[in-house]
Design an enzyme around this catalytic site. Structure first.
Site, PDB file in Angstrom:
ATOM      1  N   CYS A  26      29.917  61.501  -5.221  1.00 19.69           N
ATOM      2  CA  CYS A  26      30.341  59.969  -5.168  1.00 19.69           C
ATOM      3  C   CYS A  26      31.376  59.563  -6.174  1.00 19.69           C
ATOM      4  O   CYS A  26      32.425  59.048  -6.155  1.00 19.69           O
ATOM      5  CB  CYS A  26      29.250  59.045  -5.299  1.00 19.69           C
ATOM      6  SG  CYS A  26      28.225  59.152  -6.756  1.00 19.69           S
ATOM      7  N   HIS A  45      25.192  55.568  -8.287  1.00 20.49           N
ATOM      8  CA  HIS A  45      26.232  55.667  -7.145  1.00 20.49           C
ATOM      9  C   HIS A  45      27.138  54.703  -7.366  1.00 20.49           C
ATOM     10  O   HIS A  45      27.103  53.677  -7.763  1.00 20.49           O
ATOM     11  CB  HIS A  45      25.348  55.563  -5.683  1.00 20.49           C
ATOM     12  CG  HIS A  45      26.127  55.892  -4.896  1.00 20.49           C
ATOM     13  ND1 HIS A  45      26.273  57.222  -4.372  1.00 20.49           N
ATOM     14  CD2 HIS A  45      26.807  55.236  -3.777  1.00 20.49           C
ATOM     15  CE1 HIS A  45      26.853  57.319  -3.245  1.00 20.49           C
ATOM     16  NE2 HIS A  45      27.323  56.250  -2.833  1.00 20.49           N
ATOM     17  N   HIS A  69      32.683  55.781   0.653  1.00 19.49           N
ATOM     18  CA  HIS A  69      32.115  56.409  -0.258  1.00 19.49           C
ATOM     19  C   HIS A  69      31.904  57.754   0.049  1.00 19.49           C
ATOM     20  O   HIS A  69      31.956  58.216   1.292  1.00 19.49           O
ATOM     21  CB  HIS A  69      30.728  55.943  -0.888  1.00 19.49           C
ATOM     22  CG  HIS A  69      29.492  55.703   0.067  1.00 19.49           C
ATOM     23  ND1 HIS A  69      28.260  55.820  -0.163  1.00 19.49           N
ATOM     24  CD2 HIS A  69      29.684  55.901   1.509  1.00 19.49           C
ATOM     25  CE1 HIS A  69      27.575  55.779   0.934  1.00 19.49           C
ATOM     26  NE2 HIS A  69      28.658  55.681   1.879  1.00 19.49           N
TER      27      HIS A  69
END
Length: 356
Positions: free
Chosen positions: A271, A319, A331
């Site tokens: 990520c 994240h 993402h």
């Protein structure tokens, strides 16, 4: 990173998370037998366990990324210290050779001065501490000795610092190895649980995941048209910054690229690897770790988000994605997944950060 969800999400979101995670075996390459479902567990129960394991792996992955970054920094620091020490040793040798030339000249001209004999046969630091001995030296000799003393101390300090960095580097590499084993263990446990799904269940969740990804992509494209068409009257999102929009455009070129933990492109990403790569294409250098990226710009709330803003999830900020407009983000989701558009509602949103 790991699969993501907001607690007690609707069943469709749960199926989506399971479907993405079910393909993780091909990416992880780890078989674990320590996790097993109870005979009476439902798909949602298994999903809960899998989701938690993936989230734990995500937290450790960001720690791993930070340790990896520190390893790189240490290697550069050690190389610089070693280079400086090598140059310092050369300078020290030159100074000592110069002092030796002085001694040789004295010897040829009638004998070696007693103070010079004392210096050449003892530690310069100890010798220079004797004020009476300094009085016996010429100004040129005294200055040469001071330079030698200063250079020796600098060299000793550089070598000590290099030794400390080497010891830290060894600790960091040990930590990296442990974190890697832990991450693979968590993902392996998750895969062991997912292996209990039937083929029919796997097909169902895969179809649900594909449908959600397509819906998110359509919503993002719709928002793109609204923000570029003055007649649309859209006021749902703030105006994107030029660098943020450039980063979003760069990330969009990697749709479908596989998630690989600790990877920052150009062909696979985790990520924070995707966000740092995308912003680099826009001329902005971001830190490697999601928690550090959170401090790379101005924080904004959900209502203030504009396309291209970084969006962070979970209290630990483990994240990160790039806001794509209309409640969607782009993402790198989790092991076994690919770079994709997704609804921001699948994870606990914390805040956004506007960079540039």
């Amino acid at each position: 990173m790991a699969s993501h969800r907001r607690p007690k999400q609707p069943s469709r979101a749960r199926l989506t998370l399971l479907g993405a995670a079910a393909s993780a075996a091909a990416t992880v390459g780890v078989t674990a037998t320590s996790a097993s479902a109870d005979p009476g567990q439902s798909i949602d129960d298994v999903r809960e366990e899998v989701d938690e394991l993936h989230h734990e792996a995500e937290e450790i992955t960001e720690e791993y990324n930070g340790a990896k970054e520190r390893e790189t920094e240490l290697q550069a620091e050690i190389e610089e210290l070693q280079d400086s020490a090598a140059r310092g040793q050369e300078r020290l040798n030159e100074l000592r050779n110069g002092m030796g030339s002085m001694a040789a000249a004295q010897y040829r001209n009638g004998g070696l001065d007693p103070s010079m004999q004392l210096f050449l046969s003892s530690d310069p630091d100890a010798f220079l501490d004797q004020a009476s001995a300094l009085d016996q030296l010429s100004a040129k000799q005294a200055e040469s000795l001071r330079l030698i003393q200063e250079q020796q101390r600098t060299l000793d300090q550089q070598r000590e610092e290099a030794g400390e960095r080497l010891a830290e580097l060894e600790d960091v590499r040990s930590t990296l190895s442990e974190q890697k084993d832990t991450i693979q263990g968590k993902l392996g446990e998750a895969q062991s649980l997912l292996n209990q799904l039937t083929e029919e269940e796997r097909q169902q969740v895969a179809a649900a995941e594909q449908a959600e990804a397509e819906e998110a992509a359509r919503a993002s494209r719709s928002e793109d048209r609204a923000t570029t068409d003055p007649s649309s009257g859209s006021t749902s999102d703030a105006a994107a910054s030029s660098r943020g929009q450039a980063a979003l455009n760069a990330a969009a070129t990697k749709l479908g690229a596989p998630y690989v933990w600790a990877s920052a492109g150009p062909n696979s990403f985790d990520c924070s690897g995707l966000t740092s790569w995308a912003y680099a294409q826009a001329g902005v250098s971001l830190p490697r770790v999601s928690q550090d990226q959170a401090n790379a710009g101005t924080r904004v709330s959900m209502s203030e988000l504009a396309p291209g803003d970084l969006v962070f999830f979970y209290p630990e900020l483990t994240h990160v994605g790039i806001y794509a407009g209309n409640g969607q983000m782009l993402h790198a989701p989790r092991p076994g997944g690919n770079v994709e558009y997704a609804s921001m509602s699948i994870m606990p949103f914390q805040f956004g950060t506007r960079v540039g």
